[in-house]
Design a protein around this motif. Structure first.
Motif, mmCIF file in Angstrom:
data_model
loop_
_atom_site.group_PDB
_atom_site.id
_atom_site.type_symbol
_atom_site.label_atom_id
_atom_site.label_comp_id
_atom_site.label_asym_id
_atom_site.label_seq_id
_atom_site.Cartn_x
_atom_site.Cartn_y
_atom_site.Cartn_z
ATOM 1 N N ARG A 242 0.698 -1.284 -0.150
ATOM 2 C CA ARG A 242 0.059 0.009 0.020
ATOM 3 C C ARG A 242 0.897 1.473 0.099
ATOM 4 O O ARG A 242 0.613 2.237 -0.723
ATOM 5 N N GLU A 246 0.807 3.776 -3.254
ATOM 6 C CA GLU A 246 0.171 5.224 -2.976
ATOM 7 C C GLU A 246 1.250 6.102 -3.530
ATOM 8 O O GLU A 246 0.920 7.430 -4.069
ATOM 9 N N LYS A 247 2.507 5.838 -3.414
ATOM 10 C CA LYS A 247 3.554 6.786 -3.941
ATOM 11 C C LYS A 247 3.843 6.583 -5.502
ATOM 12 O O LYS A 247 4.089 7.449 -6.087
ATOM 13 N N SER A 249 2.117 4.130 -8.545
ATOM 14 C CA SER A 249 1.103 3.358 -9.021
ATOM 15 C C SER A 249 1.580 2.116 -9.772
ATOM 16 O O SER A 249 1.205 0.961 -9.616
#
Length: 643
Positions: A242, A246-247, A249
Motif C-alpha cells: 500500500r 500510494e507513491k 502506481s
C-alpha cells in the motif's frame, strides 16, 4: 520490509576506528568520556588515551575504537597519522563559540581534504546546554556547509554534561562506516546509484522464482526470511504494498511488487536513514562495500602453470547460448547495444565498455554481436581475466557450480610431447615493425575495412573470432607494438601465454623484413632460454606490391636455417588472405612443429647431445666393468672349489 534482528550482516569490518578532531576547548575529551562512562567527567586530561566502546554497545555488535587528538601545532604530525588510519571522523565545534563553527569550513574540512582523508565526517555541536536558543537552527547553519563538503555524513548537537545525544554521535559514525551512504545513494540527484540499482535488480530477479516480473506475497516473505531471519505477516505485506502503490502506481501490479516498486522501497529506506536495511539485503546476497560480489564467492580455481590457460566449459557455453537467445528480443540473431546493456544490467557495469574488450570482436551490420562474436568476447575475457569472467557469469544468472564454469587447459609443454593441443581457444602474438600491416591483419580478421589513413599502434590490441565453426576453435590475435617487444622480452614468462607467434613484414620493404627477422630471432632465443618455445610463422604482407630484390632468397634462407615454414603471402588490399587464420590455428594445434631454432639453440642442443652420448659411454663402460668383475668372481669361485 525491515530488519527485526540485531545481528545484521555488516561485511568484513571487525572494528570501527573513529578519530575525534576539532578546535581546542570544543569538548572533544568530555564527549568521549561521557560516551564511554555514561557520566559527565569533572576533570579530563588534555588528550585521552584510546577509548573502546565494546561490541554490545550498539546493535551491529562491532566495537568502536575512539581516538582523541590535540589541535595544537606541535601535534600536527600525530594528528595527520591518526587521521590516515581513521574509518570515520567526528569533527567538533562548541555551540557557544561561533568562531569554532566558522573554523569547520575555513580550516578543518579543507585540511581533511588536503590530507586526503576520504572517510565519512560526522559534524558534532558540543555543549548544547549553553546554546543560545535564539541562534539559527542547526539545519539552516549546516545546509550550505554540507552542500560544499559532501563528505559530511550527518550533523548532530549534543550535551556531554546533560548526556543528551552522546551515544548517538558514535552510533552515526559507526553506521556511516558499516552502512555507508555513498555507494548506495547520490545526494545531489537524490537517486539510487547505478551500481546499487544493478545489484538490487539482480536480487529481485533471483527472488522472482516464477519469473513473472513481480514478487508475490510468498516470494516477498521468502525474501524477508532470507535477509532478516523473520517472516512478514500478511498485514505487513499489505502495508508495504500500500505504501508503494500510494507513491508509485506502477510499483505494484496484479502479480505483486514490481521491480520499480522494489527499487522505490529501497530509495525510501535510504531517504529515511535506514541504510542498514538495504545493506543487509546486499550483504545477504554476497555484495561487499563496493557493491561487487565478495572475493570469497569467486572460487580461486585459477592457480596454474604459466603455460596453462583458462577456457569456458561446455556447461558455461550452453548457458551463454541460452542467455543470448533470451536477450535477443527481436530474434534477429544479433545482440544490439541496447540488448547487451540489458543483459549486463545486473552486473556492476558492462565488462566490455573499455579496452581490451570494447572493439575486440566483429560487429554485425546493426552494430551488435552475433552469437560467435558474443562467445568470442567471453573467451577473451576468460583467457585474460578468468575471475572477472566468472563473476560476470554469476551476475547475469549462472546458477551452476562455479567450479564447473571454467576449465584449465593442459600445459603446453605436455601438448608438445603429445604432439597435439586440446585447447579450444588459442592466443596468437602478432609481432612486426611499424607499418608492416599488423593492425590491418587484425581488422581483416574482424571483417573491418582498411582505414584510409595510417595510425600507428601504440598499445596492445586484441581481436577475437571463431575460426572453425565445426570444431569451435577460437583465435585471439594480440597485436604487439614494435616498441613493446623489448619490454616484454625482459619477462621470463611472457611467452608462456602465447600459443603461436606470427611475424608480419611488408614484403616490399627490405628494412621491414630485417626488423621482423630480428624480432623472430629475439623471440625464438627467449623461448629457448625460458623453456617456453612457441610455434612461429612468418607473414609476408602487402603481396600486391613488388617485393624487394632479395626477398625470395632471404625468406628461403631464414625459413630453412630456422626450420620453419616459408612466409605466408597475403594481400589485405586484394582480399587474398591465403587462409592465414586457419594456418595459425593449425600451427597452434600441433605445437611441436614450426618451432624455430637459432644458432645458440642449435649449439646448446648439440652440447646436450654430446653430454648425453658421453654419459651413455660412461654407463656402458661401467656396465662392462661390472659384468667383467662378476665373471671373474664366478671364475675364481669355481677354481677354489675344484682345488
Amino acid at each position: 520490509m525491515a530488519s527485526k534482528s540485531n545481528t545484521n550482516v555488516v561485511g568484513e569490518k571487525t572494528e570501527v576506528r573513529v578519530v575525534v578532531v576539532g578546535d581546542h576547548g570544543t569538548g572533544k575529551s568530555s564527549l568521549i568520556v561521557s560516551a564511554a562512562n555514561e557520566a559527565f567527567p569533572q576533570q579530563v586530561p588534555p588528550v585521552l588515551p584510546i577509548t573502546c566502546l565494546p561490541a554490545d554497545y550498539y546493535p551491529d555488535r562491532v566495537p568502536v575504537t575512539i581516538v582523541d587528538t590535540s589541535s595544537s601545532l606541535e601535534n600536527r604530525n600525530k594528528l595527520s597519522q591518526e587521521l590516515k588510519l581513521a574509518d570515520a571522523v567526528v569533527l567538533t565545534y562548541a555551540c557557544d563559540q561561533p568562531v569554532t563553527l566558522d573554523r569547520l569550513s575555513t580550516f578543518w574540512l579543507p585540511e581533511l581534504r588536503r590530507l586526503d582523508v576520504n572517510v565519512p565526517v560526522i559534524v558534532v555541536g558540543c555543549k548544547l546546554e549553553v546554546r543560545d536558543d535564539t541562534q539559527t537552527s542547526l539545519e539552516q547553519v549546516m545546509s550550505p556547509i554540507m552542500q560544499q563538503f559532501r563528505e559530511i555524513e550527518t550533523c548532530i548537537e549534543c550535551s556531554a554534561k546533560n548526556l543528551i545525544q552522546v551515544p548517538e554521535v558514535f552510533y552515526y559514525a559507526q553506521k556511516a562506516v558499516l552502512h555507508p551512504t555513498g555507494p548506495l545513494f547520490d545526494q545531489e540527484t537524490q537517486t539510487l546509484r547505478p551500481r546499487c540499482v544493478r545489484a538490487l535488480k539482480r536480487i529481485f530477479i533471483l527472488c522472482d522464482q516464477d519469473r513473472d516480473g513481480a514478487l508475490s506475497d510468498a516470494e516477498l516473505n521468502d525474501f524477508q526470511v532470507k535477509c532478516f531471519n523473520a517472516p512478514l505477516q500478511p498485514s505487513e505485506i499489505m502495508r508495504v504494498k500500500r505504501v508503494v502503490q500510494e507513491k508509485l502506481s506502477e510499483g505494484v501490479n496484479e502479480n505483486g511488487l514490481s521491480l520499480t516498486g522494489f527499487l522505490f522501497l529501497h530509495a525510501l529506506f535510504i531517504e529515511k536513514g535506514r541504510l542498514e536495511t538495504t545493506w543487509t539485503v546486499l550483504r545477504k546476497f554476497g555484495y561487499d562495500n563496493d557493491i561487487k560480489l565478495r572475493d570469497d564467492l569467486i572460487p580461486v580455481l585459477f592457480k596454474r602453470a604459466p603455460d596453462q590457460s583458462v577456457e569456458l566449459s561446455n556447461e558455461a557455453i550452453e548457458f551463454l547460448k541460452r542467455i543470448f537467445c533470451l536477450f535477443d528480443i527481436d530474434t534477429d540473431g544479433t545482440l544490439r547495444p541496447a540488448e547487451l546493456d540489458d543483459l549486463f544490467s545486473t552486473a556492476p557495469e558492462s565488462p566490455w565498455n573499455e579496452a581490451p574488450y570494447k572493439d575486440a570482436a566483429q560487429k554485425t551490420a546493426l552494430g551488435g554481436l552475433s552469437l560467435d562474436g558474443f562467445l568470442s568476447k567471453w573467451s577473451l575475457m576468460t583467457l585474460l581475466e578468468p575471475a572477472k569472467s566468472l563473476a560476470n557469469l554469476i551476475y547475469i544468472g549462472y546458477a551452476g557450480d562455479a567450479a564447473s564454469a571454467l576449465r584449465i587447459t593442459r600445459r603446453r609443454r605436455a601438448d608438445c610431447k603429445k604432439q597435439h593441443s586440446e585447447r579450444n581457444v588459442f592466443q596468437c602474438f602478432v609481432f612486426g615493425p611499424t607499418k608492416a600491416g599488423k593492425s590491418v591483419l587484425l581488422n581483416s580478421f574482424l571483417g573491418r575495412p582498411i582505414p584510409e589513413s595510417y595510425t600507428p599502434t601504440t598499445t596492445e590490441h586484441f581481436a577475437t573470432s571463431v575460426v572453425d565453426k565445426e570444431t569451435r576453435k577460437t583465435l585471439i590475435l594480440r597485436e604487439i607494438p614494435e616498441d613493446g617487444v623489448k619490454p616484454l622480452l625482459s619477462s621470463k614468462e611472457f611467452l608462456a601465454a602465447c600459443d603461436v607467434a606470427i611475424f608480419v613484414h611488408d614484403c616490399s620493404d627490405e628494412q621491414s623484413w630485417k626488423k621482423a627477422t630480428k624480432m623472430l630471432i629475439d623471440v625464438a632465443s627467449h623461448g629457448e632460454g625460458s623453456g617456453f618455445e612457441v610455434p612461429c610463422l612468418i607473414v609476408a604482407a602487402k603481396e600486391d606490391l613488388d617485393p624487394y630484390s632479395m626477398a625470395a632468397q632471404d625468406s628461403v634462407r631464414v625459413s630453412r636455417d630456422m626450420g620453419i615454414e616459408s612466409p605466408i603471402p597475403i594481400s589485405t588490399k586484394l582480399g587474398d588472405l591465403n587462409d592465414v587464420y586457419r594456418k595459425i590455428i593449425s600451427a597452434a594445434e600441433r605445437p611441436h612443429l614450426s618451432i624455430p631454432e637459432t644458432e645458440v639453440g642449435r649449439s646448446r642442443k648439440q652440447y646436450r647431445q654430446l653430454v648425453n652420448r658421453s654419459l651413455m659411454f660412461v654407463s656402458v663402460g661401467a656396465a662392462v666393468t661390472v659384468v667383467g668383475l662378476a665373471a671373474y668372481r664366478v671364475y675364481a669361485a669355481r677354481k677354489n672349489s675344484s682345488s
